[in-house]
Design a protein around this motif. Structure first.
Motif, mmCIF file in Angstrom:
data_model
loop_
_atom_site.group_PDB
_atom_site.id
_atom_site.type_symbol
_atom_site.label_atom_id
_atom_site.label_comp_id
_atom_site.label_asym_id
_atom_site.label_seq_id
_atom_site.Cartn_x
_atom_site.Cartn_y
_atom_site.Cartn_z
ATOM 1 N N THR A 115 0.833 -1.199 0.000
ATOM 2 C CA THR A 115 0.000 0.000 0.000
ATOM 3 C C THR A 115 0.866 1.247 0.000
ATOM 4 O O THR A 115 0.648 2.176 -0.783
ATOM 5 N N SER A 138 2.779 1.579 -3.352
ATOM 6 C CA SER A 138 1.912 1.906 -4.497
ATOM 7 C C SER A 138 1.443 3.352 -4.411
ATOM 8 O O SER A 138 1.209 3.996 -5.421
ATOM 9 N N ARG A 139 1.283 3.869 -3.211
ATOM 10 C CA ARG A 139 0.822 5.260 -3.091
ATOM 11 C C ARG A 139 1.948 6.248 -3.265
ATOM 12 O O ARG A 139 1.784 7.283 -3.886
ATOM 13 N N GLU A 143 4.326 6.640 -6.946
ATOM 14 C CA GLU A 143 3.886 7.342 -8.154
ATOM 15 C C GLU A 143 4.365 8.779 -8.194
ATOM 16 O O GLU A 143 4.224 9.454 -9.200
ATOM 17 N N MET A 161 -6.050 -11.589 1.924
ATOM 18 C CA MET A 161 -4.805 -10.842 2.090
ATOM 19 C C MET A 161 -3.678 -11.470 1.277
ATOM 20 O O MET A 161 -2.816 -10.760 0.750
ATOM 21 N N GLN A 183 -4.015 -10.204 -2.092
ATOM 22 C CA GLN A 183 -3.527 -8.809 -2.149
ATOM 23 C C GLN A 183 -2.008 -8.767 -2.178
ATOM 24 O O GLN A 183 -1.412 -8.011 -2.938
ATOM 25 N N ARG A 230 -0.576 -9.898 -5.473
ATOM 26 C CA ARG A 230 -0.935 -9.094 -6.633
ATOM 27 C C ARG A 230 0.126 -8.067 -7.004
ATOM 28 O O ARG A 230 0.492 -7.919 -8.152
#
Lengths: 220, 261
Positions: A121, A124-125, A128, A212, A215, A218
Motif C-alpha cells: 500500500t 503503491s501510493r 507514483e 490478504m 492482495q 498481486r
C-alpha cells in the motif's frame, strides 16, 4: 547533532519567513534547547519526537524522489518501515475483536501478511510521485503516552496534504503507531475494512487470510 | 475527502433508482447481532440501512464507471494542471457566499471575516477567483457547510446514508446540503436564459472537477480495500468528524500571517 537540528528547523519554516541574518540567532536558540534537553528537562521528549519524524521522513522522501524502479524503491523502503513503524502493533489493532478469536498460527500468518500488504500500500501510493517535499510542524500529546507530530506533504501539481504521525515510546525509542491523513486514521480505517469483510464472510479468519494473500501476491 | 461527498453529487438518477430499489425489494435493515462484541461494532458503525446503502453504492459505481469517470479522466488528460487548478479555484470562489453564511451560523466570526477577505481579494486580484491570491496573503481556505453548521448547533450526525447521486452522507449532511443550496445567491437571481446556462455550466464543471479531484483516491480504495464500501464509510465518517472538530477548535487570530507584531 546541533547543526543537523538547526538545518531541519530552517526547512520547516515557511519560505521567506526568517531573514538570513536571523538564522544565526535561530541556530543559537536551537543549541540552547539542545543544551536544556541534555540537562533532562521535559523539552527532551518533544524535540526527540520531532527529530525522529524529520529523520524518518527525510529518508522516505529521499527514496521516493530518488532513482530506481518501483520494485527497487520497495526494497529500500522495507527496512525503513520495519525499523521505524510498529507494524506488529498496528496489525493487532487492525484485527480488532477478531484477534482473540484467532488461533496463534492465524495470528502469526495475519501479522506476516499485514507486513506485506502495508508495504504494498505504501509503495503503491508513494511510488507514483516525484518531487515530494515535506515540512515538520509542532508535536502535541495524543493520550496514552503517545505524541502526535504534524507534517505537511507537498507534491507537484497537487494540493498539500496534512499528515499527522502518532508516535509511541514502548521500547524507549519513538516508533510510528498510527498515521492520520487529513484527519483520517490509517489503522482505524484498516480495522473497519477487515471487520466488515469478516462479518460478511461468516467471521471466518481463514477467508480474511486468503484475501490478504491475494492482495500480497498481486502487487509484490 | 470532502470531494468524495460531492463526487457523485449530481448523477441525477435518484428518482427512478429509488423506485426501482423499492420494486426490487432492495430496501431493508441490517440485522442486529447478539454477540456483545459484534453488537459494539454494529453500534459504532451506525449503519442500520446497510443493505439499502450497499445497493445504491453498487448502482452509483456502475453509473460512474460508464459516465462520470471517463469524462473526468478525459478532462485530466486534455486540460493541463494549472488550468484545472484555476477552474477549481473559481468554483470555490462561487461557493464562498455559502461558506461565509455557514461561518456566521457556526458563530465563527473570524472565519467569516477570512472568507469575506478571500472572496473580495480573489474576485478582484485573483481575476474572478481563478487565482487563489488570498492564500498567499495568509488567508487559506477552510471548510464550512450546512452539515457542519448543524453539528455546531448540536444536531447529531445520525445513521450513515449512501444516497443515490449524493454518495456518502448522513441525515445531518444531507439536510446541510439543502441549506447550502438555499444559501447560494445564484439560487435567487432571476432566471434569464444566460444565467440558466451559466448555472448549468457551473454545475456540470463542478461535477467533473470534483470527480477529477478524487480519481486517484477512489482507485486506491477500490484496489487496496477488501470491502470498498466499508472503507469509504470509515473514511467519510472520520473525515467529517475531523472537519467538525477543526471548526470547533478554530479560534484563529484576527491578524494574518504577514502582520508582524
Amino acid at each position: 547533532m546541533i547543526g543537523a537540528d538547526s538545518m531541519h528547523d530552517r526547512r520547516a519554516l515557511p519560505r521567506g519567513a526568517v531573514p538570513r541574518r536571523r538564522l544565526g540567532a535561530l541556530a543559537g536558540a536551537v543549541a540552547l534547547c539542545c543544551g536544556m534537553a541534555m540537562a533532562g528537562t521535559p523539552a527532551r521528549a518533544e524535540s526527540a519526537d520531532v527529530a525522529f519524524v524529520h529523520q524518518f521522513g527525510d529518508k522516505l522522501v529521499a527514496v521516493i524522489n530518488g532513482p530506481g524502479s518501483a520494485a527497487e524503491k520497495r526494497q529500500q523502503i522495507q527496512p525503513l518501515i520495519d525499523r521505524n513503524v510498529d507494524v506488529d502493533g498496528i496489525a493487532k489493532f487492525a484485527m480488532g475483536r477478531y484477534w482473540k478469536l484467532a488461533s496463534p498460527t492465524q495470528q502469526q500468518q495475519f501479522v506476516t501478511l499485514f507486513h506485506h500488504v502495508l508495504l504494498n500500500t505504501i509503495t503503491s501510493r508513494l511510488g507514483e510521485y516525484q518531487g515530494v517535499r515535506f515540512s515538520v510542524g509542532a508535536d502535541t500529546p495524543h493520550g496514552n503516552g503517545q505524541t502526535q507530530v504534524a507534517t505537511t506533504i507537498d507534491r507537484p501539481g497537487q494540493p498539500s496534504a496534512d499528515v499527522d504521525w502518532v508516535l509511541g515510546h514502548a521500547g524507549g525509542a519513538p516508533r510510528v503507531e498510527d498515521v492520520f491523513g487529513e484527519g483520517v486514521s490509517l489503522s482505524l480505517t484498516q480495522r473497519q475494512d477487515y471487520a466488515s469483510y469478516l462479518s460478511r464472510n461468516g467471521n471466518d479468519i481463514d477467508k480474511l487470510l486468503d484475501a490478504m494473500r491475494r492482495q500480497a501476491a498481486r502487487s509484490s | 475527502m470532502r470531494t468524495v461527498k460531492n463526487l457523485l453529487a449530481h448523477t441525477r438518477c435518484a428518482a427512478p433508482v429509488i423506485a426501482a430499489a423499492l420494486l426490487l425489494g432492495a430496501g431493508g435493515c441490517a440485522q442486529k447481532p447478539t454477540d456483545p462484541d459484534a453488537l459494539a461494532d454494529y453500534n459504532s458503525t451506525n449503519d442500520p440501512l446497510e443493505p439499502t446503502n450497499r445497493f445504491f453504492f453498487r448502482v452509483n459505481n456502475t453509473v460512474d464507471k460508464y459516465t462520470l469517470k471517463p469524462v473526468a479522466q478525459g478532462y485530466v488528460y486534455v486540460v493541463p494542471q494549472p488550468v484545472r487548478t484555476g477552474v477549481h479555484n473559481a468554483l470555490a470562489n462561487f461557493a464562498s457566499p455559502a461558506t461565509f453564511f455557514n461561518d456566521i451560523f457556526e458563530t465563527k466570526p473570524r472565519r467569516a471575516g477570512d472568507t469575506l477577505v478571500r472572496f473580495v481579494v480573489n474576485s478582484t486580484a485573483g481575476i474572478g477567483g481563478v487565482l487563489d491570491v488570498a492564500k498567499g496573503l495568509g488567508y487559506p481556505a477552510h471548510d464550512a457547510d450546512g452539515g457542519m453548521t448543524l453539528a455546531s448547533w448540536g444536531v447529531p450526525q445520525g445513521p450513515y446514508l449512501y444516497l443515490p447521486g449524493l454518495g456518502p452522507s448522513s441525515p445531518q449532511a444531507a439536510t446541510g446540503f439543502g441549506m447550502d443550496i438555499a444559501l447560494s445567491p445564484l439560487t435567487y437571481v432571476p432566471r434569464g436564459y444566460g444565467l440558466l446556462t451559466l448555472n448549468w455550466a457551473l454545475y456540470g464543471i463542478g461535477v467533473v472537477d470534483a470527480r477529477a479531484g478524487v480519481l486517484d483516491a477512489l482507485d486506491q480504495i477500490n484496489r487496496d480495500a477488501l470491502d470498498p464500501y466499508a472503507t469509504l464509510r470509515s473514511l467519510y465518517r472520520q473525515h467529517r468528524a475531523a472537519q467538525i472538530e477543526a471548526m470547533r477548535k478554530d479560534n484563529r487570530m484576527t491578524t494574518p500571517d504577514w502582520y508582524t507584531q
